[in-house]
Design a protein around this motif. Structure first.
Motif, PDB file in Angstrom:
ATOM      1  N   GLN A  76       0.816  -1.223   0.000  1.00 33.89           N
ATOM      2  CA  GLN A  76       0.000   0.000   0.000  1.00 33.89           C
ATOM      3  C   GLN A  76       0.855   1.282   0.000  1.00 33.89           C
ATOM      4  O   GLN A  76       0.611   2.174  -0.814  1.00 33.89           O
ATOM      5  N   ILE A 102      -9.406 -10.113 -11.642  1.00 34.66           N
ATOM      6  CA  ILE A 102      -9.414  -8.665 -11.501  1.00 34.66           C
ATOM      7  C   ILE A 102      -8.222  -8.063 -12.242  1.00 34.66           C
ATOM      8  O   ILE A 102      -7.150  -8.674 -12.323  1.00 34.66           O
ATOM      9  N   ASP A 106      -7.546  -2.296 -11.159  1.00 32.94           N
ATOM     10  CA  ASP A 106      -8.616  -2.371 -10.165  1.00 32.94           C
ATOM     11  C   ASP A 106      -8.102  -2.913  -8.834  1.00 32.94           C
ATOM     12  O   ASP A 106      -8.536  -2.479  -7.756  1.00 32.94           O
ATOM     13  N   PHE A 107      -7.190  -3.884  -8.909  1.00 35.42           N
ATOM     14  CA  PHE A 107      -6.608  -4.446  -7.683  1.00 35.42           C
ATOM     15  C   PHE A 107      -5.842  -3.373  -6.917  1.00 35.42           C
ATOM     16  O   PHE A 107      -6.007  -3.220  -5.700  1.00 35.42           O
ATOM     17  N   LYS A 110      -8.160  -0.903  -5.258  1.00 33.85           N
ATOM     18  CA  LYS A 110      -8.762  -1.477  -4.056  1.00 33.85           C
ATOM     19  C   LYS A 110      -7.780  -1.449  -2.888  1.00 33.85           C
ATOM     20  O   LYS A 110      -8.152  -1.144  -1.747  1.00 33.85           O
ATOM     21  N   SER A 113      -7.655   2.163  -1.608  1.00 36.10           N
ATOM     22  CA  SER A 113      -8.865   2.745  -1.026  1.00 36.10           C
ATOM     23  C   SER A 113      -9.413   1.987   0.176  1.00 36.10           C
ATOM     24  O   SER A 113     -10.188   2.530   0.956  1.00 36.10           O
ATOM     25  N   ASP A 114      -8.995   0.740   0.329  1.00 35.12           N
ATOM     26  CA  ASP A 114      -9.587  -0.109   1.366  1.00 35.12           C
ATOM     27  C   ASP A 114      -8.474  -0.686   2.237  1.00 35.12           C
ATOM     28  O   ASP A 114      -7.792  -1.637   1.846  1.00 35.12           O
ATOM     29  N   PHE A 117      -8.818  -4.465   2.913  1.00 35.58           N
ATOM     30  CA  PHE A 117      -8.428  -5.261   1.747  1.00 35.58           C
ATOM     31  C   PHE A 117      -6.909  -5.272   1.615  1.00 35.58           C
ATOM     32  O   PHE A 117      -6.300  -6.311   1.319  1.00 35.58           O
TER      33      PHE A 117
END
Length: 313
Positions: A76, A102, A106-107, A110, A113-114, A117
């Motif tokens: 991240q 995916i 998109d992965f 995610k 943003s999460d 996750f």
């Protein structure tokens, strides 16, 4: 006329193309391989050995090194810094575990943003940074190998034990990728006998060299990054211990060229190396933990164009 140091790299590639042992590897892609290689780069005049026969995105390489030094293992913070070189491994794990194909875009979105996750799917296991900064022994005690190294450089610069490594046998099976660049050993030469009366406070306390032992080396994509980031590390550590950078010595074990990189290899062999750039650290942070990419001022980098090549996962 002195031979350009980048020819050491080109010589390895030429040797692999001509005499490499053709073999199937862990990824299934296949390689041309050799065993045992060495390159040496003199950094004492501020040289930054960023290869020039293709554009190397040195900022990405240095950002990865800075991430290692934080001890973090989740992608991240890398993605927040626009570094995507580690995404392939957790993405591959996610696809195989969930069956969801995916996209990488998109992965990564995610992961960014999460946080939940990211915690579940973005961690790489106890890879480099964890071992460098938070090696856990059998008693539960953590060991900061980098901090110990810097303290030893300051107090006992002739020690033969100034190194850190990431090959933690007990945790290899938990890592997304076993450590490739494994051992970082430091050596100090030209140590002044005494400061002496009237000696400058800014005088160098010695010349610091670094030898990196790499068990496995992707010569096409990995090595250009590794050399740049290892040179950056040497400049940072030298500054922290008030020494002059010396030599970066790189030693490779299984050095290989992926079979889908052969066109790439032939392209750079047809190019003539250009002068290496220079690097200057614009400030001296309070510790090795506080460097930022903005601290690196690189001048004179005028490489040949970049070349795309696929990563073998």
């Amino acid at each position: 006329m002195q031979r350009h140091p980048e020819h050491q790299y080109l010589d390895l590639i030429e040797h692999l193309l001509e005499k490499g042992d053709r073999r199937i590897d862990r990824t299934g892609v296949g390689t041309l391989s050799m065993f045992g290689a060495m390159m040496r780069f003199d950094l004492s005049d501020g040289t930054f050995p960023v290869y020039t026969t293709k554009r190397v995105f040195w900022k990405t390489a240095v950002k990865e090194m800075l991430w290692f030094l934080t001890g973090q293992t989740n992608i991240q913070p890398l993605l927040k810094d626009n570094v995507r070189i580690w995404t392939d491994w957790p993405l591959d794990k996610y696809r195989k575990s969930t069956g969801r194909m995916i996209s990488q875009e998109d992965f990564e979105a995610k992961i960014l943003s999460d946080d939940g996750f990211a915690a579940e799917w973005g961690d790489l296991g106890p890879v480099y940074g964890k071992q460098w900064r938070k090696w856990l022994d059998a008693t539960g005690k953590e060991h900061d190998q980098v901090a110990t190294l810097i303290q030893t450089l300051k107090t006992n610069p002739t020690s033969r034990r100034m190194l850190f490594h990431a090959w933690n046998v007990g945790e290899l099976d938990q890592m997304a990728l076993s450590p490739c660049h494994m051992t970082y050993q430091f050596y100090v030469s030209e140590i002044p006998e005494t400061a002496g009366d009237g000696a400058s406070e800014n005088a160098s306390k010695g010349k610091l060299s670094l030898m990196v032992g790499q068990r496995s080396c992707d010569i096409g994509l990995g090595n250009p990054f590794n050399i740049a980031q290892e040179a950056a590390l040497l400049h940072m550590v030298a500054q922290q211990v008030e020494m002059t950078p010396g030599e970066l010595v790189w030693v490779g074990g299984d050095v290989h060229l992926y079979l889908n990189h052969i066109d790439y290899a032939r392209t750079i062999l047809a190019r003539e190396p250009r002068p290496f750039p220079k690097v200057r650290l614009v400030r001296r942070p309070e510790s090795i933990d506080h460097y930022k990419i903005e601290d690196f001022e690189v001048t004179g980098y005028e490489p040949h164009p970049a070349i795309d090549a696929p990563v073998a996962v």
